[in-house]
Scaffold this active site. Sequence first.
Site, short mmCIF file in Angstrom:
data_model
loop_
_atom_site.label_atom_id
_atom_site.label_comp_id
_atom_site.label_asym_id
_atom_site.label_seq_id
_atom_site.Cartn_x
_atom_site.Cartn_y
_atom_site.Cartn_z
N LEU A 44 117.46 86.45 70.25
CA LEU A 44 117.60 85.18 69.54
C LEU A 44 118.04 85.53 68.12
O LEU A 44 117.51 86.45 67.52
CB LEU A 44 116.27 84.43 69.48
CG LEU A 44 115.88 83.51 70.63
CD1 LEU A 44 114.49 82.94 70.39
CD2 LEU A 44 116.89 82.38 70.80
N ASP A 45 119.01 84.79 67.60
CA ASP A 45 119.44 85.02 66.22
C ASP A 45 118.26 84.85 65.26
O ASP A 45 117.33 84.08 65.55
CB ASP A 45 120.54 84.04 65.83
CG ASP A 45 121.86 84.33 66.53
OD1 ASP A 45 122.07 85.49 66.91
OD2 ASP A 45 122.66 83.40 66.70
N PRO A 46 118.26 85.55 64.12
CA PRO A 46 117.15 85.42 63.17
C PRO A 46 116.85 83.99 62.75
O PRO A 46 115.68 83.62 62.57
CB PRO A 46 117.62 86.26 61.97
CG PRO A 46 118.50 87.31 62.59
CD PRO A 46 119.21 86.61 63.71
N ALA A 48 117.12 81.39 64.55
CA ALA A 48 116.64 80.62 65.70
C ALA A 48 115.14 80.87 65.93
O ALA A 48 114.59 81.89 65.53
CB ALA A 48 117.42 81.01 66.95
#
Length: 302
Positions: A44-46, A48
Site C-alpha cells: 500500500l502506498d505510504p 494509503a
Amino acid sequence: MKKVRDLVDGVLLLDKPVGLSSNDALIKAKRILNAKKAGHTGTLDPFATGLLPLCFGEATKFSQDLLEADKTYETLVHLGIKTNTGDTEGEAIETRPVDVTIGQIEAVLERFRGPILQVPPMYSALKRDGKAYYEYAREGITLEREARPVTIHRLELLGYDAPFLKLSVTCSKGTYIRVLGEDIGEALGCGAHLNALRRTGVGALTADGMITLDDLSQHAAPLSLLAPVDALLSTFPSVELNDDLAKRFLHGQRLALGKEPSVAVPAEQGRVRVYHGGRLLGTGVLGEYSILAPERLISTAP
C-alpha cells in the site's frame, strides 16, 4: 548479542496508518511480535491506509495467493488538480475548473467498468533495467510505459461534494487506483489526483477485525490477535485425512481419495486445504479420479 526471534505462525489483518510504507509497517509488527519470519501481501502506498494482511511463519507460504487476489478500496478523488505523483504526496502541476454533474460522472464511470487498459505511473515500484520507475521520475526522466490490461469489477459512486468524488472500487491485481482517479479526472475534462485511499478488502479478507499497530503494541497478549494460517485459504474446499493418508500426504505422496470411503471428497477439481484431526497440513490439488497431489505443506504439522 543477537536477539532470538520466536517461531510465530498466523495472519495479522493490519490497519496500516497513513505515512508508513508497507515494509515499515511489517517491520514494526514483526518487532512487536518478536517474530522470526514475516512478509506482507502486496504494498500500500505510504499515503494509503487500511487492510494490509501480514503473514508470519508458515503463513508466508500462502501469501502469493493474496498477491494475485482482487482488492477493494474506498477513495476520495480531488477533481481539478493534477499532481506529479497522482496523489497528495506530489506537487500540483495543473489546475482546472470543475464543472461536472452527477449524470456526467456516472456516464464517465461506466466507461471504466470491466476490462480496461491502464498505463502504470512513473511514481511506482515497477522496474526497468534494475531501477525503479520512481527513481527515474525523481531524476526528471519520463519513460515510455506500455498499457497493461486490468479489470475493474465494481466502480461505485459513494458521493460527490465538489470538488471531491468518493468512490468504491473492486479491481484485479496490478490496478493503480491513482491512475484510475487521474484517468477519470481527464475523462471529466478537469484532471484529478487522489486525496485519500483506504483498502477494505483483499480476496476474501475484509476490514472486519483489523488491528492497528497501537492496538498490537498495547495488547497484553498480542499473539492472540493473529488469525490462523488457514484464514488465507477460506475460499478453498477442505479435505480431512485419516492417520495413514495424512502421513503419506506429508511425505509428498499423491493420494487416490476416490478409493477411500472414509474421506469426503469435494465435488469440484482444483485447490483444496488439507487437514488431519482439524489441523492444517497444507494445500493440495484435487485432479481427475479424485487424485490429491500435495502442493504446499506446513512444516509444523504433526
